[in-house]
Design an enzyme around this catalytic site. Sequence first.
Site, PDB file in Angstrom:
ATOM      1  N   THR A 265      -2.024  -1.114  -6.184  1.00  0.00           N
ATOM      2  CA  THR A 265      -2.184  -2.166  -5.004  1.00  0.00           C
ATOM      3  C   THR A 265      -3.762  -1.714  -3.966  1.00  0.00           C
ATOM      4  OG1 THR A 265      -0.344  -1.778  -3.606  1.00  0.00           O
ATOM      5  CG2 THR A 265      -0.171  -3.221  -5.652  1.00  0.00           C
ATOM      6  N   LEU A 266      -3.805  -0.133  -3.842  1.00  0.00           N
ATOM      7  CA  LEU A 266      -4.264   0.678  -2.893  1.00  0.00           C
ATOM      8  C   LEU A 266      -6.273   0.335  -3.165  1.00  0.00           C
ATOM      9  CD1 LEU A 266      -2.335   3.237  -1.496  1.00  0.00           C
ATOM     10  CD2 LEU A 266      -2.077   0.088  -0.980  1.00  0.00           C
TER      11      LEU A 266
END
Lengths: 257, 202
Positions: free
Chosen positions: A39-40
């Site tokens: 998710t980064l």
Amino acid sequence: MAAGFCVQDEFWGNGPRPGGFYSTPGGQTAPQYGPAKHTLHPMTTGTSVLGVKFDGGVVLAADMLGSYGSLARYRNISRVMKVNNTTVLAGAGDYADYQFLKEVLDQKIIDDELLGDGHSFSPKAIFSWLTRVMYNRRTRFNPLWNQMVIGGFHKGEAFLGYVDKIGVAYEAPSIATGLGAYMAQPLLRDAIEKKPNLTHADALALLERCLKVLFYRDARSFNKFEFVTVTEAGVEIQKPKSADADWSIAHLIKGYE
Amino acid sequence: EFPSSKYGGFDDSNQLRNMELSKNLSNMPKARQTGTTICGLVFNGGVVLGADTRATGEQVVDKNCKKLHYVAPNIYCAGAGTAADCRMVARSVSSQLELLRLETGQTKSRVVSATTLTRRHLFQHQGMIEAALIIGGVDNVGAYLYPIAPHGSTDSVPFATQGSGMLAAMSVIESRYKDNLTEEEAVQICSDAILAGVFNDL
């Protein structure tokens, strides 16, 4: 390979975990520690979003491009949304996160209307809620990778605010995200200083000028954009338009000496 | 024994001394930086160069420093990056151009000569000389403007900006530049561009 926080003492000890992902036997079965890192990284992204207050309302503008890294992949996506009759929102950054937020926010507005109490969320309320959501996600290391601009007109007053993926939030008479902060913001600030009470037409012309400059100089921009205006009368999303880019000076740029 | 002292380029023979000193001294003096907005524009019959006047280290070191350097009577150079590097490069090129004028009997140096000398010098030092320059001038062939990056690349353009305020200045110029500006219009655009950098950057 197990996803998320998980310790496997032995492969398939107590049977396979329902919903679990496993690599084939003989592959890596070492325990996976640490938070999910996928998710980064933003995937499909939108570039700058601009917003300016004028006398009687607020206008937001965003181009219609979803970039996949350097690829101009989706050339007709809308990055502006009507929240309710007093509020609009435009999103830069990861488009999937913007879509997710749009769904959540749309449902929130529906739920609010179902109460039937005649009250709807004010722009400031939406802004406050969004700030809390973004900051909370950031604290859990799972951010919504966006820069959101919220505009509104409520009880005779214009509202314009910015919320970030790290939860930075502020209000200002003009807002620009991404490269717009470096290129459009000087133009917006200068125009507001010269004429503090812009008309609607002034504001649209100003934003179009800024979008043209961004089209010249932002390598991830696109010459097709949308404006959304919110005034006393409600919200209006105009049809997409393009700026008349002037390439007549191209003949002056030749070689390197 | 440092080989560079034999072959030219940077002489690193003081590095050992500096390393020893830095163990004992807590405040090593830093190279003075200019956090800068500079720009240049070509108009009908000439070139206008503009610059702000703030020099910064960690604080503002100089409130009124000069970033427009003389290179030849018809050529000036605006510099961003390390103040000393810009100044010394401009002076070096200026001397070389004057000698060239004396040797060849030219009355006016060419802007492209200044640019070529500068970029050869910067490229030789592989970007270690942190000078981002805009060279502008008028010679017998016309009015020219050349931005030069620290690694030595050049462009030939009608308008250019450099420094940390370059985007702010560029946005003003991009929205107002057209071919065949008058001198008055060009000066106005140039000063508005620098003001955009001054107010929105630094």
